[in-house]
Design a protein around this motif. Sequence first.
Motif, PDB file in Angstrom:
ATOM      1  N   LYS A   1     -71.554  20.205 -92.653  1.00  0.00           N
ATOM      2  CA  LYS A   1     -72.314  19.933 -91.433  1.00  0.00           C
ATOM      3  C   LYS A   1     -71.610  20.512 -90.196  1.00  0.00           C
ATOM      4  CE  LYS A   1     -74.018  15.474 -93.163  1.00  0.00           C
ATOM      5  NZ  LYS A   1     -74.083  14.019 -92.895  1.00  0.00           N
ATOM      6  N   PRO A   2     -72.374  20.741 -89.118  1.00  0.00           N
ATOM      7  CA  PRO A   2     -71.732  21.119 -87.853  1.00  0.00           C
ATOM      8  C   PRO A   2     -70.833  19.994 -87.349  1.00  0.00           C
ATOM      9  CG  PRO A   2     -74.128  21.377 -87.749  1.00  0.00           C
ATOM     10  CD  PRO A   2     -73.829  20.620 -89.000  1.00  0.00           C
ATOM     11  N   LYS A   3     -69.931  20.343 -86.465  1.00  0.00           N
ATOM     12  CA  LYS A   3     -69.090  19.313 -85.846  1.00  0.00           C
ATOM     13  C   LYS A   3     -69.835  18.582 -84.733  1.00  0.00           C
ATOM     14  CE  LYS A   3     -64.728  21.629 -86.863  1.00  0.00           C
ATOM     15  NZ  LYS A   3     -65.258  22.847 -87.549  1.00  0.00           N
ATOM     16  N   MET A   4     -70.833  19.248 -84.155  1.00  0.00           N
ATOM     17  CA  MET A   4     -71.641  18.654 -83.087  1.00  0.00           C
ATOM     18  C   MET A   4     -72.982  19.360 -83.050  1.00  0.00           C
ATOM     19  SD  MET A   4     -70.729  18.342 -78.995  1.00  0.00           S
ATOM     20  CE  MET A   4     -69.333  17.257 -79.283  1.00  0.00           C
ATOM     21  N   LEU A   5     -73.998  18.638 -82.580  1.00  0.00           N
ATOM     22  CA  LEU A   5     -75.342  19.197 -82.467  1.00  0.00           C
ATOM     23  C   LEU A   5     -75.898  18.920 -81.081  1.00  0.00           C
ATOM     24  CD1 LEU A   5     -78.177  19.092 -85.074  1.00  0.00           C
ATOM     25  CD2 LEU A   5     -78.674  18.291 -82.769  1.00  0.00           C
ATOM     26  N   ALA A   6     -76.531  19.928 -80.480  1.00  0.00           N
ATOM     27  CA  ALA A   6     -77.227  19.751 -79.199  1.00  0.00           C
ATOM     28  C   ALA A   6     -78.726  19.793 -79.428  1.00  0.00           C
ATOM     29  CB  ALA A   6     -76.822  20.829 -78.200  1.00  0.00           C
TER      30      ALA A   6
ATOM     31  N   PHE B   1     -70.977  24.555 -84.259  1.00  0.00           N
ATOM     32  CA  PHE B   1     -71.814  23.909 -83.253  1.00  0.00           C
ATOM     33  C   PHE B   1     -73.236  24.413 -83.424  1.00  0.00           C
ATOM     34  CE2 PHE B   1     -73.590  24.014 -78.837  1.00  0.00           C
ATOM     35  CZ  PHE B   1     -73.739  22.649 -78.684  1.00  0.00           C
ATOM     36  N   LEU B   2     -74.194  23.489 -83.507  1.00  0.00           N
ATOM     37  CA  LEU B   2     -75.592  23.854 -83.732  1.00  0.00           C
ATOM     38  C   LEU B   2     -76.451  23.429 -82.555  1.00  0.00           C
ATOM     39  CD1 LEU B   2     -77.809  24.960 -85.593  1.00  0.00           C
ATOM     40  CD2 LEU B   2     -77.986  22.683 -86.631  1.00  0.00           C
ATOM     41  N   ILE B   3     -77.224  24.380 -82.049  1.00  0.00           N
ATOM     42  CA  ILE B   3     -78.234  24.115 -81.032  1.00  0.00           C
ATOM     43  C   ILE B   3     -79.582  24.133 -81.735  1.00  0.00           C
ATOM     44  CG2 ILE B   3     -79.264  24.898 -78.856  1.00  0.00           C
ATOM     45  CD1 ILE B   3     -76.542  26.479 -78.465  1.00  0.00           C
ATOM     46  N   ALA B   4     -80.247  22.980 -81.774  1.00  0.00           N
ATOM     47  CA  ALA B   4     -81.481  22.834 -82.542  1.00  0.00           C
ATOM     48  C   ALA B   4     -82.648  22.526 -81.612  1.00  0.00           C
ATOM     49  CB  ALA B   4     -81.330  21.727 -83.584  1.00  0.00           C
ATOM     50  N   ASN B   5     -83.701  23.316 -81.727  1.00  0.00           N
ATOM     51  CA  ASN B   5     -84.895  23.111 -80.902  1.00  0.00           C
ATOM     52  C   ASN B   5     -85.755  22.017 -81.524  1.00  0.00           C
ATOM     53  OD1 ASN B   5     -83.793  25.283 -79.601  1.00  0.00           O
ATOM     54  ND2 ASN B   5     -85.696  26.442 -79.458  1.00  0.00           N
TER      55      ASN B   5
ATOM     56  N   VAL C   1     -75.935  15.430 -78.799  1.00  0.00           N
ATOM     57  CA  VAL C   1     -76.054  15.296 -77.353  1.00  0.00           C
ATOM     58  C   VAL C   1     -77.305  16.040 -76.891  1.00  0.00           C
ATOM     59  CG1 VAL C   1     -74.514  17.276 -76.994  1.00  0.00           C
ATOM     60  CG2 VAL C   1     -74.882  15.641 -75.133  1.00  0.00           C
ATOM     61  N   PRO C   2     -78.150  15.414 -76.049  1.00  0.00           N
ATOM     62  CA  PRO C   2     -79.322  16.114 -75.535  1.00  0.00           C
ATOM     63  C   PRO C   2     -78.927  17.100 -74.442  1.00  0.00           C
ATOM     64  CG  PRO C   2     -79.266  13.862 -74.699  1.00  0.00           C
ATOM     65  CD  PRO C   2     -78.111  14.001 -75.626  1.00  0.00           C
ATOM     66  N   ALA C   3     -79.553  18.241 -74.436  1.00  0.00           N
ATOM     67  CA  ALA C   3     -79.176  19.327 -73.522  1.00  0.00           C
ATOM     68  C   ALA C   3     -79.798  19.121 -72.143  1.00  0.00           C
ATOM     69  CB  ALA C   3     -79.599  20.671 -74.104  1.00  0.00           C
ATOM     70  N   LYS C   4     -79.176  18.264 -71.362  1.00  0.00           N
ATOM     71  CA  LYS C   4     -79.630  18.055 -69.989  1.00  0.00           C
ATOM     72  C   LYS C   4     -79.091  19.163 -69.091  1.00  0.00           C
ATOM     73  CE  LYS C   4     -79.631  13.060 -70.701  1.00  0.00           C
ATOM     74  NZ  LYS C   4     -79.076  11.748 -70.306  1.00  0.00           N
ATOM     75  N   ILE C   5     -79.683  19.301 -67.909  1.00  0.00           N
ATOM     76  CA  ILE C   5     -79.226  20.309 -66.959  1.00  0.00           C
ATOM     77  C   ILE C   5     -77.757  20.064 -66.628  1.00  0.00           C
ATOM     78  CG2 ILE C   5     -79.513  21.247 -64.623  1.00  0.00           C
ATOM     79  CD1 ILE C   5     -82.496  20.330 -64.863  1.00  0.00           C
ATOM     80  N   GLY C   6     -76.934  21.089 -66.822  1.00  0.00           N
ATOM     81  CA  GLY C   6     -75.513  20.975 -66.513  1.00  0.00           C
ATOM     82  C   GLY C   6     -74.643  20.573 -67.673  1.00  0.00           C
ATOM     83  N   LEU C   7     -75.228  20.322 -68.866  1.00  0.00           N
ATOM     84  CA  LEU C   7     -74.405  20.022 -70.030  1.00  0.00           C
ATOM     85  C   LEU C   7     -73.502  21.212 -70.335  1.00  0.00           C
ATOM     86  CD1 LEU C   7     -73.646  18.337 -72.582  1.00  0.00           C
ATOM     87  CD2 LEU C   7     -75.527  19.525 -73.743  1.00  0.00           C
TER      88      LEU C   7
END
Length: 266
Positions: free
Chosen positions: A212-217, A180-184, A244-250
Amino acid sequence: MLEIVFLGGGGGRWESITQVKGTGGFRIHSEDITMHVDPGAGALVRMNQLQINPWKTDAIISTHCHPDHYTDAENLVEAMTKGMTKKQGVLIGNNSVLNGNSRFEKGISTYHQSRVGERHVLGPYDKININNWELAATKTKHNDPETIGFKLETEDGLIGYTSDSEYIDSLIEDFDCVDFLIANIIRVKGQKVPGHMCSNDIIEIVNSMKKKPKMLAMYHMGMKMTDPDSEARYISENIDIPVVPAKIGLKIILENKNCRFDYIKY
């Protein structure tokens, strides 16, 4: 099972001021340990909003000395140490956050740093163990030249976090094979800005990976990212994995190296 809960997905000074997308960082929760990553402005307010208990914090990491990545860190230290009454918890930061440098004064006070159980200053490719997790710092290119990202190896999967960086080749190798990748990603496609990535940058990085990652935020989205859902679809169509975009509460659920997502209702 491990959960990653986002207290917003915004980044940059305008988002910090307006709080449209939220700049509270994100939490990594497991049965054994809870870590708060980059607790910027509004972290405690968002935790209250999402009914997350700040007292249950075992580790804090601040990747660089910009307010949207450390502003609420001292308050989180106070929660982690039970109101500064117990010398416990782990505090991790890059050099500028914990020591300061010629460009930045330290972002977390000497007093607060003195009350934690462990204090770690990390540069690129330094590694530490936190309980049963291994954290390895990664390289960036940003306005704070000592900024770090990281990879976090857990029993449920490998998590990658780019932190703030413009495109550099090392991002490909550093985050190859993460689950899982968190990308700025501060800007939309084609809108390059020094020290940060736009959508096309992350597309090039992911498509250059062997695995590749399985999912990206999408995280650290700037004020000009006015339609995150549309931009997430654009990235997903070009890298062929869920974005998926990192909205509040994701909330990301990582289990047996597989990812799914939900939202905390508030």
